[in-house]
Structure formats: structure tokens, C-alpha cells
Design a protein around this motif. Structure first.
Motif, PDB file in Angstrom:
ATOM      1  N   LYS A  47       0.918  -1.213   0.023  1.00 14.50           N
ATOM      2  CA  LYS A  47       0.045   0.045   0.003  1.00 14.50           C
ATOM      3  C   LYS A  47       0.932   1.236  -0.006  1.00 14.50           C
ATOM      4  O   LYS A  47       0.378   2.502  -0.255  1.00 14.50           O
ATOM      5  N   GLY A  48       2.053   1.190   0.365  1.00 16.09           N
ATOM      6  CA  GLY A  48       3.078   2.105   0.147  1.00 16.09           C
ATOM      7  C   GLY A  48       3.322   2.790   1.521  1.00 16.09           C
ATOM      8  O   GLY A  48       2.395   3.140   2.345  1.00 16.09           O
ATOM      9  N   PHE A  49       4.330   2.988   1.916  1.00 14.72           N
ATOM     10  CA  PHE A  49       5.019   3.625   3.271  1.00 14.72           C
ATOM     11  C   PHE A  49       4.474   2.824   4.390  1.00 14.72           C
ATOM     12  O   PHE A  49       4.337   3.070   5.744  1.00 14.72           O
ATOM     13  N   GLU A  50       4.057   1.397   4.273  1.00 13.73           N
ATOM     14  CA  GLU A  50       3.721   0.553   5.311  1.00 13.73           C
ATOM     15  C   GLU A  50       4.704   0.411   6.396  1.00 13.73           C
ATOM     16  O   GLU A  50       5.993   0.225   5.840  1.00 13.73           O
ATOM     17  N   LEU A  51       4.401  -0.278   7.488  1.00 14.68           N
ATOM     18  CA  LEU A  51       5.444  -0.769   8.635  1.00 14.68           C
ATOM     19  C   LEU A  51       6.366  -1.904   7.659  1.00 14.68           C
ATOM     20  O   LEU A  51       5.693  -2.711   7.417  1.00 14.68           O
ATOM     21  N   VAL A  52       7.371  -1.873   8.012  1.00 14.81           N
ATOM     22  CA  VAL A  52       8.292  -3.217   7.437  1.00 14.81           C
ATOM     23  C   VAL A  52       7.790  -4.243   8.127  1.00 14.81           C
ATOM     24  O   VAL A  52       7.884  -4.575   9.403  1.00 14.81           O
ATOM     25  N   GLY A  53       7.332  -5.271   7.199  1.00 11.09           N
ATOM     26  CA  GLY A  53       6.974  -6.544   8.016  1.00 11.09           C
ATOM     27  C   GLY A  53       5.688  -6.780   7.559  1.00 11.09           C
ATOM     28  O   GLY A  53       5.101  -7.783   8.184  1.00 11.09           O
ATOM     29  N   ARG A  54       4.968  -5.655   7.372  1.00 10.89           N
ATOM     30  CA  ARG A  54       3.466  -5.581   7.341  1.00 10.89           C
ATOM     31  C   ARG A  54       3.112  -6.902   6.019  1.00 10.89           C
ATOM     32  O   ARG A  54       3.815  -6.960   5.146  1.00 10.89           O
ATOM     33  N   ILE A  55       1.857  -7.560   6.385  1.00 12.88           N
ATOM     34  CA  ILE A  55       1.520  -8.395   5.562  1.00 12.88           C
ATOM     35  C   ILE A  55       0.216  -8.253   5.165  1.00 12.88           C
ATOM     36  O   ILE A  55      -0.706  -8.012   5.875  1.00 12.88           O
ATOM     37  N   SER A  56       0.128  -8.458   3.771  1.00 12.10           N
ATOM     38  CA  SER A  56      -1.049  -7.976   3.098  1.00 12.10           C
ATOM     39  C   SER A  56      -2.277  -9.279   2.940  1.00 12.10           C
ATOM     40  O   SER A  56      -1.753 -10.351   3.374  1.00 12.10           O
ATOM     41  N   ASP A  57      -3.271  -8.823   2.310  1.00 10.01           N
ATOM     42  CA  ASP A  57      -4.133 -10.271   2.274  1.00 10.01           C
ATOM     43  C   ASP A  57      -4.041 -11.012   1.123  1.00 10.01           C
ATOM     44  O   ASP A  57      -4.140 -12.329   0.757  1.00 10.01           O
ATOM     45  N   SER A  58      -2.813 -10.533   0.167  1.00  9.72           N
ATOM     46  CA  SER A  58      -2.710 -11.256  -1.240  1.00  9.72           C
ATOM     47  C   SER A  58      -2.058 -12.456  -1.089  1.00  9.72           C
ATOM     48  O   SER A  58      -2.522 -13.290  -2.066  1.00  9.72           O
ATOM     49  N   ALA A  59      -1.415 -12.807  -0.219  1.00 15.58           N
ATOM     50  CA  ALA A  59      -0.899 -14.230  -0.276  1.00 15.58           C
ATOM     51  C   ALA A  59      -1.454 -14.977   1.073  1.00 15.58           C
ATOM     52  O   ALA A  59      -0.929 -15.939   1.789  1.00 15.58           O
ATOM     53  N   THR A  60      -2.763 -14.665   1.259  1.00 13.34           N
ATOM     54  CA  THR A  60      -3.570 -15.390   2.128  1.00 13.34           C
ATOM     55  C   THR A  60      -5.023 -15.836   1.585  1.00 13.34           C
ATOM     56  O   THR A  60      -5.306 -15.432   0.358  1.00 13.34           O
ATOM     57  N   VAL A  61      -5.561 -16.652   2.296  1.00 11.69           N
ATOM     58  CA  VAL A  61      -6.845 -17.294   1.520  1.00 11.69           C
ATOM     59  C   VAL A  61      -7.952 -16.201   1.770  1.00 11.69           C
ATOM     60  O   VAL A  61      -9.156 -16.418   1.343  1.00 11.69           O
ATOM     61  N   ALA A  62      -7.651 -15.196   2.412  1.00 14.93           N
ATOM     62  CA  ALA A  62      -8.853 -14.010   2.560  1.00 14.93           C
ATOM     63  C   ALA A  62      -8.820 -13.161   1.326  1.00 14.93           C
ATOM     64  O   ALA A  62      -9.824 -12.610   0.742  1.00 14.93           O
ATOM     65  N   GLY A  63      -7.375 -13.030   0.638  1.00 11.71           N
ATOM     66  CA  GLY A  63      -7.329 -12.181  -0.534  1.00 11.71           C
ATOM     67  C   GLY A  63      -7.424 -13.084  -1.883  1.00 11.71           C
ATOM     68  O   GLY A  63      -7.508 -12.582  -2.920  1.00 11.71           O
ATOM     69  N   ASN A  64      -7.091 -14.474  -1.904  1.00  9.65           N
ATOM     70  CA  ASN A  64      -7.196 -15.339  -3.108  1.00  9.65           C
ATOM     71  C   ASN A  64      -7.369 -16.977  -2.538  1.00  9.65           C
ATOM     72  O   ASN A  64      -6.757 -17.325  -1.676  1.00  9.65           O
ATOM     73  N   PHE A  65      -8.515 -17.222  -3.085  1.00  8.79           N
ATOM     74  CA  PHE A  65      -9.079 -18.747  -2.790  1.00  8.79           C
ATOM     75  C   PHE A  65      -9.845 -19.187  -4.081  1.00  8.79           C
ATOM     76  O   PHE A  65     -10.694 -18.556  -4.563  1.00  8.79           O
ATOM     77  N   ALA A  66      -9.695 -20.703  -3.868  1.00  3.58           N
ATOM     78  CA  ALA A  66     -10.386 -21.383  -5.094  1.00  3.58           C
ATOM     79  C   ALA A  66     -10.665 -22.812  -4.665  1.00  3.58           C
ATOM     80  O   ALA A  66      -9.857 -23.222  -4.070  1.00  3.58           O
ATOM     81  N   ASN A  67     -11.681 -23.395  -5.304  1.00  5.58           N
ATOM     82  CA  ASN A  67     -11.877 -24.819  -5.000  1.00  5.58           C
ATOM     83  C   ASN A  67     -12.675 -25.281  -6.250  1.00  5.58           C
ATOM     84  O   ASN A  67     -12.458 -24.307  -7.251  1.00  5.58           O
ATOM     85  N   GLN A  68     -13.315 -26.211  -6.193  1.00  8.68           N
ATOM     86  CA  GLN A  68     -14.081 -26.734  -7.486  1.00  8.68           C
ATOM     87  C   GLN A  68     -15.126 -26.228  -7.840  1.00  8.68           C
ATOM     88  O   GLN A  68     -15.844 -26.246  -8.909  1.00  8.68           O
ATOM     89  N   TYR A  69     -15.488 -25.324  -6.966  1.00 14.26           N
ATOM     90  CA  TYR A  69     -17.011 -24.809  -7.192  1.00 14.26           C
ATOM     91  C   TYR A  69     -16.827 -23.229  -7.350  1.00 14.26           C
ATOM     92  O   TYR A  69     -17.819 -22.622  -8.243  1.00 14.26           O
ATOM     93  N   CYS A  70     -15.880 -22.534  -7.083  1.00 16.56           N
ATOM     94  CA  CYS A  70     -15.660 -21.178  -7.201  1.00 16.56           C
ATOM     95  C   CYS A  70     -14.037 -20.711  -6.879  1.00 16.56           C
ATOM     96  O   CYS A  70     -13.357 -21.245  -6.043  1.00 16.56           O
ATOM     97  N   ALA A  71     -13.915 -19.525  -7.730  1.00 15.83           N
ATOM     98  CA  ALA A  71     -12.560 -18.869  -7.491  1.00 15.83           C
ATOM     99  C   ALA A  71     -12.693 -17.354  -7.284  1.00 15.83           C
ATOM    100  O   ALA A  71     -13.480 -16.984  -8.270  1.00 15.83           O
ATOM    101  N   VAL A  72     -11.968 -16.889  -6.285  1.00 17.90           N
ATOM    102  CA  VAL A  72     -11.841 -15.438  -6.236  1.00 17.90           C
ATOM    103  C   VAL A  72     -10.657 -14.829  -5.839  1.00 17.90           C
ATOM    104  O   VAL A  72      -9.848 -15.344  -5.303  1.00 17.90           O
ATOM    105  N   SER A  73     -10.580 -13.424  -6.456  1.00 17.84           N
ATOM    106  CA  SER A  73      -9.305 -12.742  -6.254  1.00 17.84           C
ATOM    107  C   SER A  73      -9.661 -11.264  -5.722  1.00 17.84           C
ATOM    108  O   SER A  73     -10.678 -10.874  -6.220  1.00 17.84           O
ATOM    109  N   CYS A  74      -9.101 -10.977  -4.717  1.00 14.72           N
ATOM    110  CA  CYS A  74      -9.486  -9.545  -4.082  1.00 14.72           C
ATOM    111  C   CYS A  74      -8.289  -8.471  -4.368  1.00 14.72           C
ATOM    112  O   CYS A  74      -7.322  -8.639  -4.668  1.00 14.72           O
ATOM    113  N   THR A  75      -8.917  -7.202  -4.152  1.00 16.26           N
ATOM    114  CA  THR A  75      -8.013  -6.041  -4.164  1.00 16.26           C
ATOM    115  C   THR A  75      -8.464  -4.880  -3.037  1.00 16.26           C
ATOM    116  O   THR A  75      -9.925  -5.157  -2.688  1.00 16.26           O
TER     117      THR A  75
END
Length: 280
Positions: free
Chosen positions: A175-203
Motif C-alpha cells: 500500500k506504500g509507506f507501510e511498516l516493515v514486515g506488514r503482511i497484506s491479504d494477497s498471499a492469504t486465503v482471505a485475498g485469494n481462494f479457489a476450489n472446484q466450485y468457485c475462485a476469487v481474487s481480491c484487491t
């Protein structure tokens, strides 16, 4: 076969009409290329391909368009999920690689499939990823002036292939200027998830997406029998209760494409081989 991609958010207040047009044109072209790629590749391969193209475009906050953190360095995160085999892989706060999503794809074969920081970079080097600076002069100027150009967002892709398999991939430059070590949603299942029924990507704002478990909620609701439209609507209603800032794209097993945002305007493009839909 279906494809939908996103590239974060567009704000009329801090981005010009020229930037908006450039993003529309770029997303349309990337969606077209990704759909053509999908003809002869799996959904997993296709979402990686599409996201790598988005990472290579300075218009979007990923790869070479990534934001600079509070200590002046660029750290990126990306993840991949295959709906058929339910495998998830990702890198968190990786530095000096051209395409974080490509590293995430290589990790799919490992037992330990999510790596962060120094470990992620070391793994990338061991598998032949060359050292690459993603910084561009524009980002350094923004850092020195203590402002962010382009607002909140990431890039992502969801695809349904000819075999009916779904996959999702997401990548962010922070997001810019974040604290060092901050973790976003993008590499978690909150931001990126899929199974045989549906797949979703967030921003959007990672903390809001994680608090709402946005991607996972939508997919689980579709799995339990809710339509993709209703699953999005219910999840975004819950997001509004915490005044969350997010957008999401998705495809269900029947090829229904859906997208929604809590604050206008998420930039996206979808293509089914006949018609494009592009943000306005």
C-alpha cells in the motif's frame, strides 16, 4: 472457458482521464492474451500468465509498479490457488524478483508452499530467478514527496479452463509507506481462494479483506449452494459493517462471472471469447 482480471482501484480525484484510458486499454489487451493462452493451458497456468503480464505493467501496483515501503524498499507478495487440487502457494515480502507470481508457481511442488522475506528470496535464487530491481523513477519520486499515486490495490486473475477447473492468482506491491514486515491479504486465503466450485481474487485494503475473510467467505458460500451473486452481496454487506475497502472478482463452476467493490472504482476486465466487459 472464462477469464477475469483486476488491477486495483481507479480514483478520479488523483488519476487523470489519460491514466484511466491507459488502464482500460491495458486490461483489455491482457484479458485477450490470457484468454488466448487459456485455449491450450490449464486455469492454473493461465492465471499465472495473466498476473505476470500485470506485474510487468507500470500502470498497476505489482511487479515493476510496486509501491515503496516506509524504509524505502520494495517488497512484494503473491499467491496462487488451484481449485482442482486445493493447493495454495505464495511468497510474502519478497524483494528483487521480476515476477513474484512465478516464484509462487514453482512453490506449488513443495510441501512448504508459502515462504516469506529472506527465505522466499533465497528460494527464488536457488531456482534460477535473477536479481531484478522493480523500482522505477516514478516510485522513488513519490516516496521522496511522501505521497502515493494510484491508491489502494493489487492485481489478480481468475480463470475457468476447458476441463472445468478453476484457479486464482493475486499479486501486490503493497500500500506504500507501510511498516516493515506488514503482511497484506494477497498471499492469504482471505485475498485469494479457489476450489472446484468457485475462485476469487481480491484487491483493496489488506487489513479489511483479512478481517472479513472476503475471498474464502465467497467461495465457501458458493460451495454451500449460494449463487455467486448472492455470495458476493452477503460478503460485501458484512464488509460494509466494518467500513471495509475492497473489490473482488470471481467465477463459479458454471462459468458465471461476478465482480463487486465497496468503493468505486475497481478496475477490471473479463472476456469469454465473445464479449469484453471493462470497468467504466
Amino acid at each position: 472457458m472464462k477469464i477475469i482480471i483486476h488491477g486495483g482501484f481507479f480514483s478520479e480525484s488523483d488519476q487523470s482521464h489519460e491514466v484511466k484510458t491507459a488502464k482500460q486499454n491495458s486490461l483489455k489487451e491482457i484479458a485477450r492474451k490470457a484468454f488466448e493462452f487459456l485455449q491450450n493451458h490449464t486455469s492454473e497456468e493461465t492465471v499465472v500468465y495473466a498476473v505476470s503480464l500485470l506485474e510487468d505493467d507500470v500502470l498497476f501496483n505489482a511487479g515493476i509498479g510496486s509501491q515503496i515501503q516506509s524504509d524505502g524498499k520494495i517488497r512484494m507478495s503473491a499467491s496462487l490457488m488451484n481449485g482442482e487440487n486445493q493447493k495454495f502457494s505464495g511468497v510474502i515480502n519478497i524483494e528483487n524478483v521480476k515476477n513474484p507470481i512465478d516464484v509462487a508457481q514453482v512453490l506449488m511442488k513443495e510441501d512448504d508452499r508459502v515462504l516469506g522475506g529472506i527465505g522466499a528470496k533465497k528460494y527464488a535464487e536457488e531456482y534460477g530467478f535473477k536479481d531484478f530491481s522493480t523500482e522505477i523513477p516514478q516510485r522513488r519520486k513519490e516516496y521522496e514527496e511522501k505521497r502515493i499515486n494510484g491508491g489502494k490495490g493489487t492485481v489478480g486473475c481468475v480463470a475457468l479452463d476447458q476441463h472445468g477447473n478453476l484457479a486464482a492468482a493475486t499479486s501486490t506491491g503493497g500500500k506504500g509507506f507501510e511498516l516493515v514486515g506488514r503482511i497484506s491479504d494477497s498471499a492469504t486465503v482471505a485475498g485469494n481462494f479457489a476450489n472446484q466450485y468457485c475462485a476469487v481474487s481480491c484487491t483493496g485494503v489488506g487489513e479489511d479483506i483479512v478481517s472479513n475473510a472476503t475471498a474464502a467467505k465467497i467461495v465457501i458460500r458458493v460451495t454451500d449452494g449460494m449463487s455467486i451473486e448472492k455470495a458476493f452481496e452477503k460478503t460485501f454487506t458484512e464488509l460494509q459493517e466494518i467500513d471495509g475497502f475492497a473489490g473482488a472478482i470471481g467465477i463459479d463452476k458454471n462459468g458465471n462471472i461476478y465482480h463487486q467493490d465497496s468503493h468505486p472504482t475497481m478496475v477490471f476486465a473479463s472476456y469469454d471469447g465473445r464479449e469484453f466487459e471493462i470497468f467504466r
